[in-house]
Design an enzyme around this catalytic site. Structure first.
Site, short mmCIF file in Angstrom:
data_model
loop_
_atom_site.label_atom_id
_atom_site.label_comp_id
_atom_site.label_asym_id
_atom_site.label_seq_id
_atom_site.Cartn_x
_atom_site.Cartn_y
_atom_site.Cartn_z
N GLU A 24 0.82 -1.21 0.00
CA GLU A 24 0.00 0.00 0.00
C GLU A 24 0.85 1.26 0.00
O GLU A 24 1.70 1.45 0.87
CB GLU A 24 -0.93 0.01 1.22
N GLU A 65 -6.10 3.02 8.52
CA GLU A 65 -5.77 2.76 7.12
C GLU A 65 -5.80 1.26 6.81
O GLU A 65 -6.28 0.84 5.75
CB GLU A 65 -4.40 3.34 6.79
N GLU A 72 -12.07 -2.31 1.93
CA GLU A 72 -12.17 -2.06 0.48
C GLU A 72 -11.91 -3.33 -0.32
O GLU A 72 -12.63 -3.63 -1.27
CB GLU A 72 -11.21 -0.95 0.05
N LYS A 90 -17.38 2.41 1.40
CA LYS A 90 -15.99 2.78 1.12
C LYS A 90 -15.72 4.25 1.47
O LYS A 90 -14.68 4.58 2.02
CB LYS A 90 -15.64 2.52 -0.35
N ASP A 91 -16.66 5.12 1.11
CA ASP A 91 -16.51 6.55 1.43
C ASP A 91 -16.49 6.77 2.94
O ASP A 91 -15.71 7.57 3.46
CB ASP A 91 -17.64 7.37 0.79
#
EC number: 2.7.1.-
Length: 118
Positions: A24, A65, A72, A90-91
């Site tokens: 990531e 995170e 996600e 997701k938002d």
């Protein structure tokens, strides 16, 4: 498959953390900022309490995170096409990460501004 023992569980957990930081982009950025923040803490001689606040803040951002990334990826497995409910989730998850990042900026300011201005 369930882990056979505590050490196996620990190894799997460590592998997950390593995989997160390898895969990531945001993890790499967060890691650099964490190192810089800890270095500044040493330079400016933060107290134990201040280091505790700094550590909690950094870990909070990273954990947020990681949860966002896992969520996600899970949602992408459920439905690869556009889905308004999945977009909302997701938002919402991204908003959680943003709030934790804003909090980290506030904490950084509170811990360091007086020391930097001296």
């Amino acid at each position: 498959m369930k882990n056979k023992n505590f050490l196996q569980s620990l190894k799997c957990s460590f592998n997950g953390i390593v995989a997160y930081f390898k895969s990531e982009r945001n993890a790499k950025i967060e890691f650099v900022f964490a190192i810089l923040a800890f270095a500044l803490g040493i330079i400016f001689k933060l107290s134990k309490t201040e280091f505790a606040v700094l550590s909690i803040t950094i870990f909070f951002v990273i954990v947020a995170e990681m949860i966002n990334t896992g969520l996600e990826k899970t949602l992408d497995l459920i439905d690869k096409d556009f889905n308004k409910d999945i977009k909302f989730i997701k938002d919402l998850s991204a908003g959680f990460v943003l709030l934790s990042a804003i909090n980290s900026i506030i904490i950084f300011y509170l811990l360091f501004i007086d020391k930097i201005l001296r």
